[in-house]
Design a protein around this motif. Sequence first.
Motif, PDB file in Angstrom:
ATOM      1  N   SER A 115       0.804  -1.228   0.000  1.00  0.00           N
ATOM      2  CA  SER A 115       0.000   0.000   0.000  1.00  0.00           C
ATOM      3  C   SER A 115       0.831   1.269   0.000  1.00  0.00           C
ATOM      4  CB  SER A 115      -0.946   0.008   1.208  1.00  0.00           C
ATOM      5  OG  SER A 115      -0.213   0.075   2.429  1.00  0.00           O
ATOM      6  N   GLY A 116       2.076   1.193   0.465  1.00  0.00           N
ATOM      7  CA  GLY A 116       2.896   2.398   0.526  1.00  0.00           C
ATOM      8  C   GLY A 116       3.183   3.022  -0.824  1.00  0.00           C
ATOM      9  N   ALA A 117       3.085   2.241  -1.887  1.00  0.00           N
ATOM     10  CA  ALA A 117       3.384   2.774  -3.220  1.00  0.00           C
ATOM     11  C   ALA A 117       2.264   3.626  -3.775  1.00  0.00           C
ATOM     12  CB  ALA A 117       3.680   1.619  -4.189  1.00  0.00           C
ATOM     13  N   ILE A 118       1.072   3.543  -3.190  1.00  0.00           N
ATOM     14  CA  ILE A 118      -0.083   4.253  -3.762  1.00  0.00           C
ATOM     15  C   ILE A 118      -0.666   5.239  -2.763  1.00  0.00           C
ATOM     16  CG2 ILE A 118      -0.639   2.482  -5.458  1.00  0.00           C
ATOM     17  CD1 ILE A 118      -2.697   1.357  -3.497  1.00  0.00           C
ATOM     18  N   ALA A 119       0.152   5.721  -1.852  1.00  0.00           N
ATOM     19  CA  ALA A 119      -0.297   6.660  -0.833  1.00  0.00           C
ATOM     20  C   ALA A 119      -0.841   7.937  -1.446  1.00  0.00           C
ATOM     21  CB  ALA A 119       0.866   7.005   0.097  1.00  0.00           C
ATOM     22  N   ASP A 120      -1.777   8.551  -0.769  1.00  0.00           N
ATOM     23  CA  ASP A 120      -2.349   9.861  -1.109  1.00  0.00           C
ATOM     24  C   ASP A 120      -3.324   9.841  -2.279  1.00  0.00           C
ATOM     25  OD1 ASP A 120      -0.876  11.262   0.883  1.00  0.00           O
ATOM     26  OD2 ASP A 120       0.840  11.444  -0.466  1.00  0.00           O
ATOM     27  N   ARG A 121      -3.560   8.683  -2.917  1.00  0.00           N
ATOM     28  CA  ARG A 121      -4.364   8.745  -4.141  1.00  0.00           C
ATOM     29  C   ARG A 121      -5.200   7.508  -4.435  1.00  0.00           C
ATOM     30  NH1 ARG A 121       0.875   7.483  -5.143  1.00  0.00           N
ATOM     31  NH2 ARG A 121       1.545   6.302  -6.969  1.00  0.00           N
ATOM     32  N   ALA A 122      -5.322   6.575  -3.504  1.00  0.00           N
ATOM     33  CA  ALA A 122      -6.033   5.324  -3.780  1.00  0.00           C
ATOM     34  C   ALA A 122      -7.369   5.256  -3.060  1.00  0.00           C
ATOM     35  CB  ALA A 122      -5.171   4.127  -3.383  1.00  0.00           C
ATOM     36  N   LYS A 123      -8.360   4.667  -3.730  1.00  0.00           N
ATOM     37  CA  LYS A 123      -9.649   4.404  -3.106  1.00  0.00           C
ATOM     38  C   LYS A 123      -9.523   3.201  -2.174  1.00  0.00           C
ATOM     39  CE  LYS A 123     -12.370   5.914  -7.141  1.00  0.00           C
ATOM     40  NZ  LYS A 123     -13.328   5.454  -8.189  1.00  0.00           N
ATOM     41  N   PHE A 124     -10.152   3.301  -1.020  1.00  0.00           N
ATOM     42  CA  PHE A 124     -10.050   2.219  -0.044  1.00  0.00           C
ATOM     43  C   PHE A 124     -10.712   0.939  -0.552  1.00  0.00           C
ATOM     44  CE2 PHE A 124     -11.603  -0.037   3.801  1.00  0.00           C
ATOM     45  CZ  PHE A 124     -10.381  -0.322   4.373  1.00  0.00           C
ATOM     46  N   GLY A 125     -11.901   1.071  -1.132  1.00  0.00           N
ATOM     47  CA  GLY A 125     -12.601  -0.112  -1.639  1.00  0.00           C
ATOM     48  C   GLY A 125     -11.817  -0.818  -2.724  1.00  0.00           C
ATOM     49  N   ALA A 126     -11.244  -0.040  -3.650  1.00  0.00           N
ATOM     50  CA  ALA A 126     -10.437  -0.633  -4.712  1.00  0.00           C
ATOM     51  C   ALA A 126      -9.208  -1.324  -4.140  1.00  0.00           C
ATOM     52  CB  ALA A 126     -10.024   0.452  -5.710  1.00  0.00           C
ATOM     53  N   TRP A 127      -8.591  -0.695  -3.120  1.00  0.00           N
ATOM     54  CA  TRP A 127      -7.436  -1.316  -2.468  1.00  0.00           C
ATOM     55  C   TRP A 127      -7.813  -2.659  -1.844  1.00  0.00           C
ATOM     56  CZ3 TRP A 127      -2.723  -2.570  -1.538  1.00  0.00           C
ATOM     57  CH2 TRP A 127      -2.352  -3.112  -0.313  1.00  0.00           C
ATOM     58  N   MET A 128      -8.967  -2.724  -1.199  1.00  0.00           N
ATOM     59  CA  MET A 128      -9.374  -3.961  -0.543  1.00  0.00           C
ATOM     60  C   MET A 128      -9.625  -5.069  -1.570  1.00  0.00           C
ATOM     61  SD  MET A 128      -9.331  -3.612   2.770  1.00  0.00           S
ATOM     62  CE  MET A 128     -10.529  -4.690   3.543  1.00  0.00           C
ATOM     63  N   ILE A 129     -10.191  -4.716  -2.714  1.00  0.00           N
ATOM     64  CA  ILE A 129     -10.388  -5.712  -3.778  1.00  0.00           C
ATOM     65  C   ILE A 129      -9.035  -6.202  -4.273  1.00  0.00           C
ATOM     66  CG2 ILE A 129     -11.213  -6.073  -6.142  1.00  0.00           C
ATOM     67  CD1 ILE A 129     -13.471  -4.064  -5.467  1.00  0.00           C
ATOM     68  N   PHE A 130      -8.125  -5.258  -4.532  1.00  0.00           N
ATOM     69  CA  PHE A 130      -6.785  -5.649  -4.975  1.00  0.00           C
ATOM     70  C   PHE A 130      -6.127  -6.550  -3.942  1.00  0.00           C
ATOM     71  CE2 PHE A 130      -2.214  -5.205  -4.748  1.00  0.00           C
ATOM     72  CZ  PHE A 130      -1.835  -5.502  -6.047  1.00  0.00           C
ATOM     73  N   ALA A 131      -6.198  -6.171  -2.667  1.00  0.00           N
ATOM     74  CA  ALA A 131      -5.534  -6.929  -1.605  1.00  0.00           C
ATOM     75  C   ALA A 131      -6.026  -8.371  -1.571  1.00  0.00           C
ATOM     76  CB  ALA A 131      -5.768  -6.249  -0.254  1.00  0.00           C
ATOM     77  N   GLY A 132      -7.331  -8.562  -1.679  1.00  0.00           N
ATOM     78  CA  GLY A 132      -7.887  -9.909  -1.631  1.00  0.00           C
ATOM     79  C   GLY A 132      -7.498 -10.750  -2.832  1.00  0.00           C
ATOM     80  N   VAL A 133      -7.569 -10.155  -4.026  1.00  0.00           N
ATOM     81  CA  VAL A 133      -7.240 -10.904  -5.238  1.00  0.00           C
ATOM     82  C   VAL A 133      -5.741 -11.186  -5.297  1.00  0.00           C
ATOM     83  CG1 VAL A 133      -7.267 -10.868  -7.764  1.00  0.00           C
ATOM     84  CG2 VAL A 133      -9.211  -9.953  -6.488  1.00  0.00           C
ATOM     85  N   TRP A 134      -4.912 -10.173  -4.994  1.00  0.00           N
ATOM     86  CA  TRP A 134      -3.460 -10.363  -5.064  1.00  0.00           C
ATOM     87  C   TRP A 134      -2.989 -11.394  -4.047  1.00  0.00           C
ATOM     88  CZ3 TRP A 134       0.820  -9.435  -1.838  1.00  0.00           C
ATOM     89  CH2 TRP A 134       2.066  -9.461  -2.479  1.00  0.00           C
ATOM     90  N   ALA A 135      -3.542 -11.350  -2.852  1.00  0.00           N
ATOM     91  CA  ALA A 135      -3.171 -12.349  -1.847  1.00  0.00           C
ATOM     92  C   ALA A 135      -3.513 -13.753  -2.339  1.00  0.00           C
ATOM     93  CB  ALA A 135      -3.885 -12.067  -0.527  1.00  0.00           C
ATOM     94  N   THR A 136      -4.663 -13.877  -2.983  1.00  0.00           N
ATOM     95  CA  THR A 136      -5.136 -15.192  -3.425  1.00  0.00           C
ATOM     96  C   THR A 136      -4.293 -15.763  -4.553  1.00  0.00           C
ATOM     97  OG1 THR A 136      -7.404 -14.646  -2.774  1.00  0.00           O
ATOM     98  CG2 THR A 136      -7.115 -16.450  -4.348  1.00  0.00           C
ATOM     99  N   VAL A 137      -3.964 -14.934  -5.534  1.00  0.00           N
ATOM    100  CA  VAL A 137      -3.281 -15.472  -6.727  1.00  0.00           C
ATOM    101  C   VAL A 137      -1.787 -15.208  -6.744  1.00  0.00           C
ATOM    102  CG1 VAL A 137      -5.373 -15.327  -8.128  1.00  0.00           C
ATOM    103  CG2 VAL A 137      -3.784 -13.402  -8.112  1.00  0.00           C
ATOM    104  N   VAL A 138      -1.297 -14.392  -5.796  1.00  0.00           N
ATOM    105  CA  VAL A 138       0.148 -14.136  -5.751  1.00  0.00           C
ATOM    106  C   VAL A 138       0.736 -14.553  -4.400  1.00  0.00           C
ATOM    107  CG1 VAL A 138       1.998 -12.434  -5.939  1.00  0.00           C
ATOM    108  CG2 VAL A 138       0.011 -12.271  -7.437  1.00  0.00           C
ATOM    109  N   TYR A 139       0.352 -13.887  -3.308  1.00  0.00           N
ATOM    110  CA  TYR A 139       1.055 -14.191  -2.058  1.00  0.00           C
ATOM    111  C   TYR A 139       0.889 -15.642  -1.627  1.00  0.00           C
ATOM    112  CZ  TYR A 139       2.925 -14.615   2.494  1.00  0.00           C
ATOM    113  OH  TYR A 139       3.672 -15.079   3.534  1.00  0.00           O
ATOM    114  N   PHE A 140      -0.335 -16.144  -1.595  1.00  0.00           N
ATOM    115  CA  PHE A 140      -0.521 -17.512  -1.102  1.00  0.00           C
ATOM    116  C   PHE A 140       0.267 -18.525  -1.941  1.00  0.00           C
ATOM    117  CE2 PHE A 140      -5.005 -16.109   0.488  1.00  0.00           C
ATOM    118  CZ  PHE A 140      -4.418 -15.445   1.561  1.00  0.00           C
TER     119      PHE A 140
END
Length: 422
Positions: A115-140
Motif C-alpha cells: 500500500s505504501g506505493a499508492i499513498a495519497d491517491r487510492a480508493k479504499f474499496g479498490a485497495w481492498m479488492i486488490f488486496a484480496g485478489v493479489w493475496a489469493t493469486v500471488v502471495y498464497f
Amino acid sequence: MDQGNTAFILIAAALVLLMTPGLAFFYGGLVKAKSVISMMMMSFGALGLIGVLWVLYGYAIAFPGSSGTLGPWSIDGAAVGLTSVLEPAEGATYPPLAFVAFQATFAIITVALVSGAIADRAKFGAWMIFAGVWATVVYFPVASWVFNFGLAEDGSFEYGGWITHGLQDVFGVGAIDFAGGTAVHINAGAAALALALVLGKRVGFQKGVHVPHNPPFVLLGAGLLWFGWFGFNAGSELAADNTAALAFVNTIAAPAAALLAWLLVEKIKDGKPTSVGAASGAVAGLVAITPACGSLDPVWAIVLGLIAGAVCALAIELKYKLGFDDSLDVVGIHLVGGLIGTLYLGFFARDTGLFMGGDASQLIVQAIAAFAVLGYSFVVAFVIGFAIEKTIGFRVKNEDEIAGIDTVVHGEAGYVLEDAKA
C-alpha cells in the motif's frame, strides 16, 4: 508436545502481528496530514481481510504439503477452513495451529507493505479488492514456493516448495530464504512497482514537494517494526535454539549498520542526517537481513546492513529519474533491499556461499528465486490493478487528492485541533 517451543512460536506470531500497526504508523507519518487516516486504514484493512482469507483458504494454498512441491498453484482441500490442522499429529513438537497463526501474520504484513506505493491517491474499496485478489493469486502461491511444508509421519514440518526443495534437486542446493526475502519483500516490492505504474503520479509529483508530515510517527512505526521483526526472523526457526539466537543477533546487527550507512549517505549527499533517514535505514537493513538472518555470521550481517543502507538510500532517488511515483519508497527499500539480501547469500551464506567454501550454485538459485518471484508478482499485480482501474477505478479524483482523501474516503480527519461544534 514441547510447550517451550509452542510458546515461542505463539509469542513470535504476536510480535509479527504488531508489525502491521507499526507499519501503519511508519507509513502514516510519511504521507500528507490530510491522508494519514487513508494510509493507516490500508494497513488495518489488510489485517482484517487477509486474516479472514488465511483461515478460509489461504493456508490451504500456501501449505498444500507434498501436492505443491513443484506446481505453481496447488491447494490442500482438507485444510480449507483449517479443518485438517485442528489437532496435532502424534509426536508433534507443537500444534499445527501455532504454525498457522505465525504464517498468517506474514501474509497480512506482506499485503500491507504494498500500500505504501499508492499513498495519497487510492480508493479504499479498490485497495481492498486488490488486496484480496493479489493475496489469493500471488502471495498464497508464492508462499508455497518458498515456505511450503508438509507434515511428516512424526508430526514435524518438512520443506516442499519448488524454490527450496525443487531447486535443490536440480542444483544440489536450494534457495535460502529464512524468513521471507523473496516471498515477502521482493514480492511486495514488485507489486508496489506495478501499482505505482497503474495509478500514475500524484498531483505535482517532483522531488521535495511531498514531505513527511509527522516524523515522530515514522520513528514510532520503525521502532514497532524492529521490535516485531525479532518474531519475524528468530521465530522462523520455529524453535528456541541456537539458530533462532543467531537470527535474533543478526536482526540487531544488520539494521543498526544500515541505519548508520543511510545517515552517512544523507550527510554526504544532502548535508544533514534526518530522523526519517534513520528510520528508513533501519527498515532497509531489516529487509535485507530477513532472508539471510539464519545463514550469516554476525560480522557478515553488519556488512550486509552497510551495503543495504547505502544502496537503498541511493535507490529511493530512482523514482525521480525513472518517472514512477512510488510514494513511500516500497520499491527502493523492500524490492531493492530484498534483492540485496537474497543475492548476498550467494556470496556469503555459511558453507554454501561463493566466498564461504561453496561454488556458484548458491548464487544461481538465489537469483532464480528472486527474479521468478519479482516477475510473477509484478505481472499479475499490474493486471489486477489495471483491471480495477479500468472498471470501478482505483485512483481518486485529482481534486479529492488535492483536498485530502481522509474526509472524502473515510469521513474523518487525522488531526482535529478544535471542537467543530464550539
